[in-house]
Design a protein around this motif. Structure first.
Motif, short mmCIF file in Angstrom:
data_model
loop_
_atom_site.label_atom_id
_atom_site.label_comp_id
_atom_site.label_asym_id
_atom_site.label_seq_id
_atom_site.Cartn_x
_atom_site.Cartn_y
_atom_site.Cartn_z
N TYR A 1 -5.45 6.15 0.47
CA TYR A 1 -4.23 6.20 1.25
C TYR A 1 -3.81 7.64 1.50
O TYR A 1 -3.01 8.20 0.76
CB TYR A 1 -3.11 5.45 0.52
CG TYR A 1 -3.48 4.02 0.23
CD1 TYR A 1 -3.80 3.62 -1.06
CD2 TYR A 1 -3.53 3.09 1.25
CE1 TYR A 1 -4.15 2.31 -1.33
CE2 TYR A 1 -3.88 1.78 0.98
CZ TYR A 1 -4.19 1.39 -0.31
OH TYR A 1 -4.55 0.10 -0.55
N GLU B 1 -0.08 2.11 7.94
CA GLU B 1 0.78 1.88 6.79
C GLU B 1 1.86 2.95 6.75
O GLU B 1 1.56 4.15 6.92
CB GLU B 1 -0.02 1.89 5.49
CG GLU B 1 -1.06 0.78 5.42
CD GLU B 1 -1.87 0.81 4.14
OE1 GLU B 1 -1.74 1.78 3.37
OE2 GLU B 1 -2.64 -0.13 3.92
N SER C 1 8.75 -0.80 3.81
CA SER C 1 7.31 -0.57 3.88
C SER C 1 6.69 -1.51 4.90
O SER C 1 7.03 -2.70 4.95
CB SER C 1 6.68 -0.79 2.50
OG SER C 1 5.29 -0.53 2.53
N THR D 1 2.88 -2.64 6.88
CA THR D 1 1.43 -2.58 7.09
C THR D 1 1.13 -3.36 8.36
O THR D 1 1.43 -4.55 8.44
CB THR D 1 0.66 -3.18 5.92
OG1 THR D 1 0.94 -2.43 4.73
CG2 THR D 1 -0.84 -3.13 6.18
#
Length: 232
Positions: A22, A55, A90, A92
């Motif tokens: 990441y 992300e 968050s 994704t």
């Protein structure tokens, strides 16, 4: 790549998680930057399909809006949460999976992707993440072999080989017709994984996927089935 995307239950061995997959654009959100940003490509060798994944993680406050611009300032993502007081912390996001990765690469060119967010408290967040079009070379199964039968349901240790330069590996095991799966993210130097006792059942079919993850986050998956031996 259905094998790669099912997330009903995670059983991950302690101590094997790695942040290598990441790439981060900023260290924290207190200075107006995101906690985590990444954009990477993912392909399935057997299915010949590919997708792009984004992300983004803000700080303690949720995001009221998020905009992502590709190289050349073309907007590829624009989201808002106008009626939410908490927002989304968050996200994704993933594209469809065409069976030709050239389609994905044409729509999402390599280079710097700019992320701009606004929190529910009005704070602006900014950051960049780099997208590469280079896929890592895939792993190779050693044990069990693809479509192998009578694999022991207890004390099973998976083994594989990987090319040099792989940052990490993703291991996914699914039982056919079951919502349960094992998903583990391992350092690239690790080439075996012992399945936790109690997960495998005798006389069942399973699907195993192994993904090599490059330092830039791009990943290549191989997958195969195997069957455990029947109880005696």
């Amino acid at each position: 790549m259905n094998t790669v995307h099912r997330r009903n239950i995670w059983i991950v061995a302690a101590g094997v998680l790695s942040a290598l997959a990441y790439p981060q654009a900023g260290a924290g959100a207190e200075d107006g930057r995101f906690e985590k940003l990444s954009v990477y490509l993912e392909r399935n060798i057997q299915d010949h399909d590919a997708e792009i994944r984004f992300e983004a993680t803000g700080g303690d406050d949720g995001l009221a809006a998020l905009k992502v611009s590709a190289p050349g300032a073309r907007t590829v993502i624009e989201l808002k949460t106008p009626d939410s007081k908490l927002g989304i912390r968050s996200l994704t996001l993933e594209s469809p999976e065409p069976d030709d990765d050239r389609i994905v690469r044409a729509d999402f060119p390599a280079g710097a992707y700019r992320f701009e967010g606004i929190t529910t408290k009005g704070e602006s967040l900014r950051g960049e993440a780099q997208l590469s079009h280079v896929f890592p070379k895939p792993a190779a199964f050693e044990y069990p072999r693809p479509d192998q039968k009578d694999v022991p349901a207890t004390a099973l240790t998976l083994r594989w080989s990987v090319p040099e330069g792989v940052a990490s590996c993703v291991i996914v095991i699914e039982q056919a017709g079951s919502p349960y799966e094992i998903r583990a993210l391992l350092p690239g130097s690790v080439k075996s994984f012992t399945v936790p006792e109690g997960f495998l059942r005798a006389g069942k079919a399973y699907k195993l996927a192994i993904g090599t993850v490059a330092k830039d986050g791009n990943r290549s998956f191989i997958e195969a089935g195997f069957s455990t031996a029947r109880a005696r």
